[in-house]
Design a protein around this motif. Structure first.
Motif, PDB file in Angstrom:
ATOM      1  N   ARG A 100      -1.804  -2.086   0.833  1.00 24.95           N
ATOM      2  CA  ARG A 100      -2.341  -0.807   0.379  1.00 24.95           C
ATOM      3  C   ARG A 100      -3.216  -0.211   1.477  1.00 24.95           C
ATOM      4  N   ALA A 101      -2.878   0.999   1.895  1.00 27.16           N
ATOM      5  CA  ALA A 101      -3.619   1.693   2.953  1.00 27.16           C
ATOM      6  C   ALA A 101      -4.599   2.668   2.308  1.00 27.16           C
ATOM      7  N   GLU A 107      -9.459   6.085  -1.146  1.00 29.44           N
ATOM      8  CA  GLU A 107      -8.281   6.538  -1.878  1.00 29.44           C
ATOM      9  C   GLU A 107      -7.046   5.969  -1.188  1.00 29.44           C
ATOM     10  N   ILE A 108      -6.024   5.613  -1.955  1.00 36.70           N
ATOM     11  CA  ILE A 108      -4.790   5.092  -1.367  1.00 36.70           C
ATOM     12  C   ILE A 108      -4.021   6.218  -0.683  1.00 36.70           C
ATOM     13  N   VAL A 109      -3.660   5.959   0.569  1.00 41.62           N
ATOM     14  CA  VAL A 109      -2.886   6.884   1.383  1.00 41.62           C
ATOM     15  C   VAL A 109      -1.406   6.498   1.336  1.00 41.62           C
ATOM     16  N   ASP A 110      -1.149   5.181   1.325  1.00 43.89           N
ATOM     17  CA  ASP A 110       0.223   4.684   1.323  1.00 43.89           C
ATOM     18  C   ASP A 110       0.202   3.246   0.818  1.00 43.89           C
ATOM     19  N   LEU A 135      -6.920  -1.448   5.319  1.00 42.28           N
ATOM     20  CA  LEU A 135      -5.842  -1.909   4.441  1.00 42.28           C
ATOM     21  C   LEU A 135      -6.348  -3.035   3.562  1.00 42.28           C
ATOM     22  N   HIS A 136      -5.746  -3.165   2.407  1.00 44.23           N
ATOM     23  CA  HIS A 136      -5.935  -4.340   1.570  1.00 44.23           C
ATOM     24  C   HIS A 136      -4.589  -5.025   1.431  1.00 44.23           C
ATOM     25  N   ALA A 147      -6.871 -10.197   1.534  1.00 47.09           N
ATOM     26  CA  ALA A 147      -7.774  -9.943   2.662  1.00 47.09           C
ATOM     27  C   ALA A 147      -7.816  -8.454   2.955  1.00 47.09           C
ATOM     28  N   LYS A 148      -8.891  -8.063   3.623  1.00 48.04           N
ATOM     29  CA  LYS A 148      -9.028  -6.704   4.132  1.00 48.04           C
ATOM     30  C   LYS A 148      -8.605  -6.708   5.603  1.00 48.04           C
TER      31      LYS A 148
END
Length: 154
Positions: A100-101, A107-110, A135-136, A147-148
């Motif tokens: 998750r970006a 906020e999620i971008v992608d 990212l997550h 992880a981040k």
């Protein structure tokens, strides 16, 4: 270049060595690793027979609809392990991942689902977008935070 970031040992060290009944009062379950419990502090799969904590952790504290917490494993006595920049630990690379970006406003971008062995390319692609701040990585099967990921040096 990117950096996989472990959770800080200091966030969990107060739990290390506590008896099971005290941990239960803190809503921490104690398990024995079967060799496949991925520790979020050491970023390793904990050895079979090792004492491991299952607890709830807020991995996305941003004040957005994406704020989130979920179950994670942490080894009793785990030492923080930060891999070299550009390295994906085996405990992450060996699993199906949800990536998750997020932007700076959390906020999620992608997002995408990918085999962990192929995640390096997706990380590079996401960080090629200037709107992506971090990212997550989540283990896709159970949805647990792994992880981040940040830009190396950032």
């Amino acid at each position: 270049m990117f950096q996989i970031n472990p959770l800080p040992e200091s966030a969990f060290s107060h739990l290390y060595g506590l008896p099971d009944d005290e941990l239960a009062l803190r809503n921490v379950q104690v398990h024995v690793s079967d060799g496949g419990a991925p520790c979020r502090v050491s970023l390793t799969d904990l050895a079979e027979g090792q004492r491991v904590f299952l607890l709830n952790f807020e991995h996305q504290p941003g004040e957005t609809p994406y704020r989130s917490r979920h179950a994670i494993y942490v080894g009793d006595g785990a030492l923080e392990n930060r891999p070299a920049p550009g390295v994906v630990p085996a405990s992450i690379a060996s699993r199906l991942l949800s990536v998750r970006a997020f932007n700076a406003e959390h906020e999620i971008v992608d997002a995408d689902v990918i085999d962990g062995a192929e995640v390096t390319g997706l990380i590079s692609t996401y960080f090629g977008n200037a709107d992506v701040d971090y990212l997550h990585l989540h283990f896709a099967k159970r949805g647990c935070f792994a992880a981040k990921v940040t830009r190396a040096g950032g």
